[in-house]
Design a protein around this motif. Structure first.
Motif, mmCIF file in Angstrom:
data_model
loop_
_atom_site.group_PDB
_atom_site.id
_atom_site.type_symbol
_atom_site.label_atom_id
_atom_site.label_comp_id
_atom_site.label_asym_id
_atom_site.label_seq_id
_atom_site.Cartn_x
_atom_site.Cartn_y
_atom_site.Cartn_z
ATOM 1 N N PRO A 78 -1.313 20.479 23.897
ATOM 2 C CA PRO A 78 -0.919 21.663 23.119
ATOM 3 C C PRO A 78 -0.900 22.917 23.989
ATOM 4 C CG PRO A 78 -2.626 20.392 21.980
ATOM 5 C CD PRO A 78 -2.535 19.845 23.367
ATOM 6 N N VAL A 79 0.092 23.769 23.759
ATOM 7 C CA VAL A 79 0.100 25.086 24.415
ATOM 8 C C VAL A 79 -0.651 26.105 23.576
ATOM 9 C CG1 VAL A 79 2.237 24.621 25.657
ATOM 10 C CG2 VAL A 79 2.336 25.705 23.385
ATOM 11 N N GLY A 80 -0.983 25.757 22.359
ATOM 12 C CA GLY A 80 -1.755 26.626 21.489
ATOM 13 C C GLY A 80 -2.021 25.942 20.168
ATOM 14 N N SER A 81 -3.004 26.459 19.438
ATOM 15 C CA SER A 81 -3.330 25.889 18.138
ATOM 16 C C SER A 81 -4.141 26.894 17.338
ATOM 17 C CB SER A 81 -4.121 24.590 18.295
ATOM 18 O OG SER A 81 -5.378 24.835 18.888
ATOM 19 N N PHE A 82 -4.227 26.664 16.029
ATOM 20 C CA PHE A 82 -5.145 27.445 15.198
ATOM 21 C C PHE A 82 -5.698 26.548 14.103
ATOM 22 C CE2 PHE A 82 -1.003 28.208 13.184
ATOM 23 C CZ PHE A 82 -1.281 27.964 11.854
ATOM 24 N N ALA A 83 -6.890 26.901 13.649
ATOM 25 C CA ALA A 83 -7.552 26.139 12.592
ATOM 26 C C ALA A 83 -7.214 26.736 11.235
ATOM 27 C CB ALA A 83 -9.063 26.145 12.801
ATOM 28 N N VAL A 84 -7.119 25.869 10.236
ATOM 29 C CA VAL A 84 -6.865 26.355 8.878
ATOM 30 C C VAL A 84 -7.636 25.496 7.878
ATOM 31 C CG1 VAL A 84 -4.764 24.953 8.651
ATOM 32 C CG2 VAL A 84 -5.072 26.939 7.186
ATOM 33 N N GLY A 85 -8.238 26.165 6.919
ATOM 34 C CA GLY A 85 -8.863 25.518 5.777
ATOM 35 C C GLY A 85 -8.262 26.090 4.515
ATOM 36 N N SER A 86 -8.956 25.975 3.415
ATOM 37 C CA SER A 86 -8.409 26.433 2.140
ATOM 38 C C SER A 86 -8.094 27.930 2.162
ATOM 39 C CB SER A 86 -9.391 26.138 1.011
ATOM 40 O OG SER A 86 -8.883 26.634 -0.216
ATOM 41 N N THR A 87 -6.902 28.268 1.671
ATOM 42 C CA THR A 87 -6.528 29.670 1.474
ATOM 43 C C THR A 87 -6.635 30.063 0.007
ATOM 44 O OG1 THR A 87 -4.194 29.114 1.170
ATOM 45 C CG2 THR A 87 -4.931 29.574 3.433
ATOM 46 N N GLY A 88 -7.108 29.131 -0.805
ATOM 47 C CA GLY A 88 -7.244 29.397 -2.225
ATOM 48 C C GLY A 88 -6.221 28.698 -3.086
ATOM 49 N N GLY A 89 -5.303 27.953 -2.481
ATOM 50 C CA GLY A 89 -4.303 27.217 -3.246
ATOM 51 C C GLY A 89 -3.140 26.811 -2.379
ATOM 52 N N TRP A 90 -2.424 25.771 -2.811
ATOM 53 C CA TRP A 90 -1.315 25.257 -2.013
ATOM 54 C C TRP A 90 -0.116 26.195 -1.984
ATOM 55 C CZ3 TRP A 90 -2.720 21.817 1.239
ATOM 56 C CH2 TRP A 90 -3.722 20.899 0.931
ATOM 57 N N PRO A 116 -9.903 20.861 -0.439
ATOM 58 C CA PRO A 116 -11.262 21.046 -0.957
ATOM 59 C C PRO A 116 -12.217 21.525 0.128
ATOM 60 C CG PRO A 116 -10.760 18.721 -0.695
ATOM 61 C CD PRO A 116 -9.483 19.460 -0.447
ATOM 62 N N ALA A 117 -13.374 21.971 -0.285
ATOM 63 C CA ALA A 117 -14.382 22.450 0.644
ATOM 64 C C ALA A 117 -14.695 21.377 1.676
ATOM 65 C CB ALA A 117 -15.646 22.848 -0.115
ATOM 66 N N GLY A 118 -14.801 21.792 2.919
ATOM 67 C CA GLY A 118 -15.119 20.869 3.991
ATOM 68 C C GLY A 118 -13.929 20.197 4.624
ATOM 69 N N VAL A 119 -12.730 20.403 4.068
ATOM 70 C CA VAL A 119 -11.523 19.808 4.635
ATOM 71 C C VAL A 119 -10.728 20.889 5.350
ATOM 72 C CG1 VAL A 119 -9.345 18.634 4.149
ATOM 73 C CG2 VAL A 119 -11.408 18.005 2.891
ATOM 74 N N GLY A 149 -10.311 15.937 11.019
ATOM 75 C CA GLY A 149 -11.326 14.900 10.974
ATOM 76 C C GLY A 149 -11.411 14.200 9.639
ATOM 77 N N GLN A 150 -10.621 14.680 8.662
ATOM 78 C CA GLN A 150 -10.589 14.060 7.337
ATOM 79 C C GLN A 150 -9.175 13.541 7.063
ATOM 80 O OE1 GLN A 150 -11.427 17.523 7.478
ATOM 81 N NE2 GLN A 150 -13.573 17.116 7.895
ATOM 82 N N PRO A 151 -9.031 12.520 6.221
ATOM 83 C CA PRO A 151 -7.696 11.976 5.947
ATOM 84 C C PRO A 151 -6.891 12.799 4.949
ATOM 85 C CG PRO A 151 -9.355 10.721 4.762
ATOM 86 C CD PRO A 151 -10.112 11.691 5.623
ATOM 87 N N ALA A 152 -7.522 13.731 4.238
ATOM 88 C CA ALA A 152 -6.854 14.455 3.157
ATOM 89 C C ALA A 152 -5.848 15.472 3.706
ATOM 90 C CB ALA A 152 -7.890 15.167 2.289
ATOM 91 N N ASP A 153 -4.824 15.794 2.892
ATOM 92 C CA ASP A 153 -3.908 16.883 3.224
ATOM 93 C C ASP A 153 -4.708 18.169 3.416
ATOM 94 O OD1 ASP A 153 -1.979 14.995 2.712
ATOM 95 O OD2 ASP A 153 -1.427 15.811 0.751
ATOM 96 N N PHE A 154 -4.302 18.980 4.415
ATOM 97 C CA PHE A 154 -5.065 20.205 4.620
ATOM 98 C C PHE A 154 -4.220 21.458 4.754
ATOM 99 C CE2 PHE A 154 -4.316 18.814 8.994
ATOM 100 C CZ PHE A 154 -4.057 19.994 9.680
ATOM 101 N N VAL A 155 -2.876 21.355 4.818
ATOM 102 C CA VAL A 155 -2.092 22.576 4.990
ATOM 103 C C VAL A 155 -0.646 22.367 4.555
ATOM 104 C CG1 VAL A 155 -1.424 22.062 7.394
ATOM 105 C CG2 VAL A 155 -1.599 24.456 6.642
ATOM 106 N N ASN A 156 -0.008 23.438 4.079
ATOM 107 C CA ASN A 156 1.440 23.566 3.900
ATOM 108 C C ASN A 156 1.938 24.606 4.893
ATOM 109 O OD1 ASN A 156 1.302 21.837 1.710
ATOM 110 N ND2 ASN A 156 1.620 23.419 0.171
#
Length: 466
Positions: free
Chosen positions: A413-425, A395-398, A451-458
């Motif tokens: 970490p040797v590297g990382s990237f951020a991810v939010g909603s891509t429009g669906g799982w 959801p928005a904000g996660v 920073g949130q407890p919810a699932d955020f990525v596949n």
């Protein structure tokens, strides 16, 4: 394990329909059970053609807790945000206290219901951290345990409900998708009766193609000594090698119940089986299943009788391997590494993917989860790039970070990237990131922070580049 009649719980159900079939399904089995507690019995070696993918023999000091690398405690009176009373109407509070869940020092796990002076019940429920137990394509999965249910009968056993069972991986973190995601009850017992019930739950509730909340069930008497007086081996075999996929249930090697894919429609079966499962051991007090056999607990119920578990083992046979044993290394950093081919993990699940190429993806990734891939070979020319195929219906904000670590999940970490909603799982994107130069062979850890407890990525796959 169950559910209460007419509710959308997350456990096993009330077996109204089973009351009438207890006697008719009982078998005159010939196997002999081993009586008395096991003395440091070991997990039996896999038969020819089978590979062990999980095992715990519950060896350890008397009074110690379970191995939390393998198990997690489910505590309270339900999952956070899920149905009350575990969805079954049971009345106990589950705890992680060693008074309820502990090793006995003789090679057994003890799960012990207790009642305090005010009449309140406590007990224990543990679940495998892994949620990916399923047969390989064209192969078989065997899940078994050697158990003595609480040795109490008659009025003193009123309300007891010990169980060894499995829930579909997608249930973890959702808690409202039962029974569609499937449930496989390998052993249920109640009221001190000399009967083992085994059931598959699926479809919709109430009613539906799987007769919920009763499910598709069968039962038999424990062969030889009673279920309460001795250890017996309870087993489920999930077979994808047959023309019609089937799930078979056994006690001491006797197949007394089988559920086949063609007993329900294709969509119902797929929804219940096209993913992994996790394993649960618990002793409930009261609820829908005991209610079907007279109710309880009441003032005459005796607390303190333990379910004893000698071992739990999961075996895999044949097929292409959707639940692979650890690879032990030999991975090419510059070829796509399938996310579900991990060697170890915490907090994840696998599911069928609609991404190009099909197969499975790693899902339900949230803060604190991690996966390990052993022996990734980067060669002598440094890798400086990383990319991963990801999807998110958060959801928005996660949002969160996918981090790459080497040789330890707690290293920098040797590297990382951020991810939010891509429009669906199942809305997939390939996201690149720069990493610090890496050469040689390393164990790669993907860790997930938010920073949130919810699932955020596949994650479907990842690879490295120069």
């Amino acid at each position: 394990m169950r559910e209460r009649s007419g509710n959308p719980p997350g456990r096993r159900p009330l077996r109204r329909a089973l009351v009438a079939v207890v006697g008719t399904l009982a078998l005159a089995a010939t196997a002999t059970a081993v009586t008395g507690p096991s003395a440091n019995a070991t997990v039996p070696p896999p038969p020819s053609g089978w590979t062990q993918v999980f095992a715990d023999d519950f060896d350890g000091a008397a009074g110690s807790g379970v191995n939390t690398a393998n198990w997690q405690y489910a505590t309270g009176t339900g999952y956070p945000g899920g149905p009350a009373n575990w969805g079954t109407g049971e009345i106990e509070t589950m705890t992680s206290s060693t008074s309820n869940v502990s090793l006995d020092g003789g090679g057994n796990l003890r799960i012990t219901p207790r009642r305090d002076a005010a009449g309140n019940w406590t007990s224990g429920r543990i679940e495998t951290k892994r949620t990916d137990f399923e047969p390989p394509a064209g192969g078989k999965l065997r899940v078994e345990s050697r158990i003595q249910v609480p040795n109490v009968t008659g009025a003193a056993a009123k309300g007891y409900w010990p169980a060894f069972w499995m829930l579909g991986g997608p249930y973890r973190g959702n808690y409202w998708n039962w029974p569609g995601v499937g449930e496989i009850d390998i052993l249920e017992n109640t009221q001190g009766l000399n009967t083992v019930w085994s059931t598959m739950h699926c479809g919709t509730s109430p009613g539906g193609p799987c007769n919920e909340t009763s499910g598709i069930g069968g039962s038999t008497a424990c062969p030889g000594a009673t279920c309460q007086a001795a250890f017996h081996t309870y087993r489920m075999e999930w077979d994808r090698s047959t023309a019609v996929e089937e799930i078979r249930f056994y006690v001491d090697g006797n197949n007394f119940h089988t559920v086949r894919a063609n007993q329900v429609d294709a969509t119902t079966w797929a929804n219940a089986t096209n993913h992994g499962y996790f394993i649960i051991l618990n002793v409930a007090m009261g609820g829908g299943f005991p209610d079907a056999f007279g109710g309880g607990p009441d003032a005459g119920t005796q607390p303190g009788h333990s379910m004893l578990v000698d071992y739990v083992q999961v075996l895999s046979s044949g097929g292409g391997g959707t639940t692979p044993p650890p690879s032990g290394g030999g991975r090419d950093a510059y070829a796509a590494v399938e996310a579900e081919s991990y060697d170890a993990q915490s907090g994840t699940m696998t599911e069928g993917t609609s991404d190009s190429g099909g197969g499975r993806n790693l899902g339900a990734l949230a803060n604190g989860d991690w996966v390990q891939y052993k022996g990734v070979d980067f060669g002598s020319t440094p890798a400086t790039q990383f990319k991963a195929r990801v999807a998110s219906g958060a959801p928005a904000g996660v949002s969160g970070l996918v981090e790459v670590r080497l040789d330890s999940r707690t290293s920098m970490p040797v590297g990382s990237f951020a991810v939010g909603s891509t429009g669906g799982w199942q809305s997939w994107r390939t996201i690149p990131a720069n990493i610090g130069a890496v050469t040689g062979t390393h164990d790669v850890y993907l860790t997930f922070s938010s920073g949130q407890p919810a699932d955020f990525v596949n994650v479907n796959w990842f690879s490295f580049g120069r």
